[in-house]
Design a protein around this motif. Sequence first.
Motif, PDB file in Angstrom:
ATOM      1  N   PRO A   1      11.531 -36.528  -6.516  1.00 25.57           N
ATOM      2  CA  PRO A   1      10.646 -35.406  -6.194  1.00 25.57           C
ATOM      3  C   PRO A   1      11.202 -34.082  -6.717  1.00 25.57           C
ATOM      4  N   GLU A   2      10.279 -33.162  -7.008  1.00 26.65           N
ATOM      5  CA  GLU A   2      10.691 -31.812  -7.378  1.00 26.65           C
ATOM      6  C   GLU A   2      11.420 -31.193  -6.192  1.00 26.65           C
ATOM      7  N   CYS A   3      12.510 -30.464  -6.471  1.00 28.16           N
ATOM      8  CA  CYS A   3      13.276 -29.859  -5.370  1.00 28.16           C
ATOM      9  C   CYS A   3      13.528 -28.375  -5.575  1.00 28.16           C
TER      10      CYS A   3
ATOM     11  N   TRP B   1      12.685 -25.763  -3.300  1.00 22.29           N
ATOM     12  CA  TRP B   1      11.405 -26.245  -2.773  1.00 22.29           C
ATOM     13  C   TRP B   1      11.637 -27.302  -1.697  1.00 22.29           C
ATOM     14  N   CYS B   2      12.778 -27.269  -1.064  1.00 23.74           N
ATOM     15  CA  CYS B   2      13.127 -28.189   0.024  1.00 23.74           C
ATOM     16  C   CYS B   2      12.730 -27.551   1.357  1.00 23.74           C
ATOM     17  N   ASP B   3      12.968 -28.264   2.450  1.00 24.71           N
ATOM     18  CA  ASP B   3      12.668 -27.714   3.773  1.00 24.71           C
ATOM     19  C   ASP B   3      13.416 -26.413   4.029  1.00 24.71           C
TER      20      ASP B   3
ATOM     21  N   LEU C   1      22.677 -30.898  -1.880  1.00 28.33           N
ATOM     22  CA  LEU C   1      22.459 -32.018  -2.798  1.00 28.33           C
ATOM     23  C   LEU C   1      23.694 -32.238  -3.671  1.00 28.33           C
ATOM     24  N   PRO C   2      24.088 -33.489  -3.883  1.00 29.03           N
ATOM     25  CA  PRO C   2      25.241 -33.740  -4.746  1.00 29.03           C
ATOM     26  C   PRO C   2      24.894 -33.614  -6.231  1.00 29.03           C
ATOM     27  N   VAL C   3      23.648 -33.953  -6.570  1.00 29.18           N
ATOM     28  CA  VAL C   3      23.196 -33.993  -7.959  1.00 29.18           C
ATOM     29  C   VAL C   3      21.749 -33.535  -8.012  1.00 29.18           C
ATOM     30  N   VAL C   4      21.403 -32.792  -9.073  1.00 34.08           N
ATOM     31  CA  VAL C   4      20.007 -32.498  -9.375  1.00 34.08           C
ATOM     32  C   VAL C   4      19.721 -33.074 -10.754  1.00 34.08           C
TER      33      VAL C   4
ATOM     34  N   ASP D   1      18.811 -38.827  -1.717  1.00 38.05           N
ATOM     35  CA  ASP D   1      19.743 -37.719  -1.506  1.00 38.05           C
ATOM     36  C   ASP D   1      19.190 -36.667  -0.541  1.00 38.05           C
ATOM     37  N   LEU D   2      17.887 -36.716  -0.283  1.00 36.33           N
ATOM     38  CA  LEU D   2      17.268 -35.754   0.640  1.00 36.33           C
ATOM     39  C   LEU D   2      17.441 -36.181   2.097  1.00 36.33           C
ATOM     40  N   HIS D   3      17.863 -37.427   2.319  1.00 34.86           N
ATOM     41  CA  HIS D   3      18.127 -37.949   3.672  1.00 34.86           C
ATOM     42  C   HIS D   3      16.935 -37.726   4.612  1.00 34.86           C
TER      43      HIS D   3
END
Length: 170
Positions: A7-9, A27-29, A37-40, A91-93
């Motif tokens: 997903p776009e973040c 664009w996360c919560d 995030l560890p990686v994008v 990764d967004l858990h």
Amino acid sequence: MAFIEYPECGKIINTHGCHGGVKVEPWCDSPAVFAALPVVYLKENGTYHPRRLQRAAVLGGRFVSAELEGVSTMEEADALRGRVLYAKREDLHLPAGVLLVAELLGLPVYHAESGERLGVLTDVIHPGASDIYVIDTPRGQAMVPVVPEFVLEVSMEKGIVIRPIEGLLP
């Protein structure tokens, strides 16, 4: 319909500093979710390319300053301006069963009592206390507050089940 694997973040909106840092509109919560995030990933010709977040910090409560692996100069950072960033869904858990807005769009909407298909979800608005689902129906557009009184169920399998009150739908 399926879960979105990447997903776009967020989006790189500017450079930050003189050593290759970037300023990201997350664009996360929350910006903290993005910063953790560890990686994008950057998307090129349909392929997702990982960039480890070497450092990320919330900036002014709304943005994130980040240093991406492989970006060490202001020129390299500037070349990324305007690029959308992606994250691996895992990764967004996210809690089990939680859907992202992008996964909700296009889901059918049904009436809880009659089972009638009312339309399709086309947008989610975030005005404040609760989100609002925008539903395209054969009679026009409807806006339904996302509260337990109206929205009874949301799932990929069953779509969105609502209990509309009189006047809620066109």
